[in-house]
Design a protein around this motif. Structure first.
Motif, PDB file in Angstrom:
ATOM      1  N   GLN A 103       0.784  -1.231   0.000  1.00 55.31           N
ATOM      2  CA  GLN A 103       0.000   0.000   0.000  1.00 55.31           C
ATOM      3  C   GLN A 103       0.821   1.290   0.000  1.00 55.31           C
ATOM      4  O   GLN A 103       0.317   2.365   0.294  1.00 55.31           O
ATOM      5  N   SER A 104       2.103   1.200  -0.349  1.00 49.52           N
ATOM      6  CA  SER A 104       2.941   2.387  -0.572  1.00 49.52           C
ATOM      7  C   SER A 104       2.868   3.406   0.560  1.00 49.52           C
ATOM      8  O   SER A 104       2.317   4.507   0.392  1.00 49.52           O
ATOM      9  N   PRO A 105       3.435   3.097   1.740  1.00 51.96           N
ATOM     10  CA  PRO A 105       3.382   4.054   2.854  1.00 51.96           C
ATOM     11  C   PRO A 105       4.276   5.268   2.623  1.00 51.96           C
ATOM     12  O   PRO A 105       5.326   5.179   1.988  1.00 51.96           O
ATOM     13  N   THR A 106       3.839   6.409   3.130  1.00 50.53           N
ATOM     14  CA  THR A 106       4.640   7.631   3.127  1.00 50.53           C
ATOM     15  C   THR A 106       4.627   8.214   4.526  1.00 50.53           C
ATOM     16  O   THR A 106       3.687   7.989   5.293  1.00 50.53           O
ATOM     17  N   THR A 107       5.673   8.962   4.851  1.00 53.09           N
ATOM     18  CA  THR A 107       5.767   9.578   6.171  1.00 53.09           C
ATOM     19  C   THR A 107       6.185  11.026   6.048  1.00 53.09           C
ATOM     20  O   THR A 107       7.142  11.346   5.348  1.00 53.09           O
ATOM     21  N   THR A 108       5.457  11.910   6.726  1.00 50.25           N
ATOM     22  CA  THR A 108       5.848  13.311   6.847  1.00 50.25           C
ATOM     23  C   THR A 108       6.177  13.564   8.313  1.00 50.25           C
ATOM     24  O   THR A 108       5.322  13.371   9.192  1.00 50.25           O
ATOM     25  N   LEU A 109       7.403  13.936   8.576  1.00 52.60           N
ATOM     26  CA  LEU A 109       7.815  14.219   9.945  1.00 52.60           C
ATOM     27  C   LEU A 109       7.327  15.608  10.327  1.00 52.60           C
ATOM     28  O   LEU A 109       7.782  16.612   9.770  1.00 52.60           O
TER      29      LEU A 109
END
Length: 245
Positions: A103-109
């Motif tokens: 599911q192609s995770p992304t993270t914004t800190l």
């Protein structure tokens, strides 16, 4: 054009045919084989193609409708809606779960700071007076959409670099440091989205959110992190299995 899904049914299995079909449709939506907005094959065509009765086919489709993955629209037919992340209640990280299901995770800190912990955090982590923690706040997305707000507190000595947290999950970063999480205590609940949460999660203020408060422990029984997370209820659910004692 309606999307036609390749389906294999085991007619010798004790699992009902409607349930097999419903599971196949659900997996196809979650995996992205059927995209949001796709028109789903109509009941009559699907029944004929799979050599099923219309009641069996109707029941299978209704199962998926009830889970919020398909919607029936008058004059349009049945359409795929945004998939929901179904997560088992296990000792895993959201990043790992999303990666495993493609599911192609992304993270914004959103925040990374060193601070004195509040009384609750200090108690959860078993810290002495005067100790400091790393406070990490992230926005986790999946398939281009925001999914969860994650706030975690860790002892300074265990905190990953900010760059690591945008490339992988927190538990993966801890494993790279030789920290192996073996046990966690968590509480699952619900809340209403604040204005700030709604803005980040692309929900309306007051929308329902699932909440999880977790404290994780390593092999030696040491508390290594505690977190407070909230998830979009419209895109996320927990799966559990219960047994009779």
């Amino acid at each position: 054009m309606s999307a036609q899904l390749a389906v294999e049914l085991d007619r010798s299995s004790p699992i009902p045919l409607y349930f097999q079909l419903a599971q196949r449709i659900e997996k196809a939506i979650i995996a992205g084989e059927l995209a949001p907005g796709d028109r789903f094959e109509n009941e009559l065509s699907l029944a004929k193609r799979l050599n099923l009765s219309r009641p069996t086919t109707r029941r299978a489709i209704q199962e998926v409708v009830d889970k919020g993955l398909l919607v029936r629209k008058r004059g349009v037919g049945t359409q795929v809606v945004h998939s929901t992340m179904h997560r088992p209640v296990e000792l895993t990280s959201l990043f790992d779960d999303l990666t495993r299901t493609g599911q192609s995770p992304t993270t914004t800190l959103l925040e990374f700071r060193v601070t004195a912990p509040g009384a609750n955090v200090a108690a959860e982590l078993g810290l002495e007076h005067g100790a400091e923690v790393a406070c990490i706040r992230r926005l986790r997305g999946a398939n281009g959409e925001p999914l969860a707000l994650l706030t975690n507190f860790l002892p300074i000595a265990l905190a990953p670099d900010p760059e690591e947290l945008e490339e992988s999950g927190l538990y993966a970063a801890l494993r790279a440091r030789g920290v192996h999480i073996r046990l966690a205590r968590q509480r699952i609940g619900a809340s209403l989205a604040t204005d700030a949460e709604a803005l980040l999660l692309e929900e309306k203020a007051g929308a329902p959110l699932l909440t999880v408060n977790r404290t994780a422990f390593d092999d030696s029984g040491r508390a290594v992190e505690c977190g407070s997370h909230c998830y979009r209820a419209s895109r996320y659910s927990f799966d559990t299995t219960v047994v009779d004692k």
